[in-house]
Design an enzyme around this catalytic site. Sequence first.
Site, PDB file in Angstrom:
ATOM      1  N   ASP A  36       0.838  -1.270   0.027  1.00 14.49           N
ATOM      2  CA  ASP A  36      -0.129  -0.058  -0.022  1.00 14.49           C
ATOM      3  C   ASP A  36       0.786   1.188   0.083  1.00 14.49           C
ATOM      4  OD1 ASP A  36      -1.793   2.097   0.576  1.00 14.49           O
ATOM      5  OD2 ASP A  36      -2.288   1.445   2.441  1.00 14.49           O
ATOM      6  N   ASN A  39      -0.469   7.092   2.725  1.00 14.69           N
ATOM      7  CA  ASN A  39      -0.682   8.256   3.200  1.00 14.69           C
ATOM      8  C   ASN A  39       0.058   7.968   4.713  1.00 14.69           C
ATOM      9  OD1 ASN A  39      -1.600  10.456   4.946  1.00 14.69           O
ATOM     10  ND2 ASN A  39      -2.290  11.143   2.801  1.00 14.69           N
ATOM     11  N   GLN A  53      -4.960   4.686  -5.298  1.00 14.44           N
ATOM     12  CA  GLN A  53      -4.645   3.257  -4.745  1.00 14.44           C
ATOM     13  C   GLN A  53      -4.893   3.043  -3.688  1.00 14.44           C
ATOM     14  OE1 GLN A  53      -1.660   2.404  -2.795  1.00 14.44           O
ATOM     15  NE2 GLN A  53      -1.883   0.200  -3.377  1.00 14.44           N
ATOM     16  N   GLU A  54      -4.509   3.651  -2.426  1.00 11.83           N
ATOM     17  CA  GLU A  54      -4.863   3.431  -1.216  1.00 11.83           C
ATOM     18  C   GLU A  54      -6.454   3.295  -0.891  1.00 11.83           C
ATOM     19  OE1 GLU A  54      -3.056   4.165   3.174  1.00 11.83           O
ATOM     20  OE2 GLU A  54      -3.036   5.861   2.045  1.00 11.83           O
ATOM     21  N   GLU A  55      -7.081   4.627  -1.299  1.00  6.45           N
ATOM     22  CA  GLU A  55      -8.343   4.321  -1.072  1.00  6.45           C
ATOM     23  C   GLU A  55      -9.255   3.414  -1.825  1.00  6.45           C
ATOM     24  OE1 GLU A  55      -6.361   8.553  -0.570  1.00  6.45           O
ATOM     25  OE2 GLU A  55      -6.410   7.065  -2.109  1.00  6.45           O
ATOM     26  N   TYR A  94      -9.717   4.628 -12.401  1.00  4.87           N
ATOM     27  CA  TYR A  94      -8.895   4.864 -11.317  1.00  4.87           C
ATOM     28  C   TYR A  94      -9.111   6.538 -11.163  1.00  4.87           C
ATOM     29  CZ  TYR A  94      -4.312   5.455  -8.960  1.00  4.87           C
ATOM     30  OH  TYR A  94      -3.411   5.383  -7.995  1.00  4.87           O
TER      31      TYR A  94
END
Length: 153
Positions: A36, A39, A53-55, A94
């Site tokens: 991941d 943040n 990506q993370e969300e 995305y």
Amino acid sequence: GHGEEAWGMSDAPLCPVEAVEGGTIEDSGPHFTQLDFANATIGGGVLRNGAVQEEIRFLICPELIVSRAIAEPMATHEALLMRGFERFSNYSGYGHATFAFAGPHVAAAGPPAETELLAIDAIAFGRDAQTRLGQYSRGAIERELNKAFVGFA
């Protein structure tokens, strides 16, 4: 410590790395530690308006959102390893322009896979060319090496 001197003097071999062209991190399978690009505050903008990506990972695996309640923002010497979550959704696209729900995720038959997600945050250097050059400073490179070491050790 693991400062510049330690990195320069290390004779430890690097572990095997497999890079795969195409696909997504979450589709790489449970036998890999999945990364991941986080943040410092785990989950990033998942509860606001984030759609990268993370969300996306937190939205398709909503059990990961619990980590926001129990993890403080990561310090420069910290990483976060999460296990015991499942994927519930598929998606397409995305970012805000194209990200969309694409139906429920159907896992393979058998016992649930034990997927590992390793969260490592990086310094945001911005879009300005001069500011971005800061990522190549000794201190910035050492910070990223130390962060990776903590996460993968």
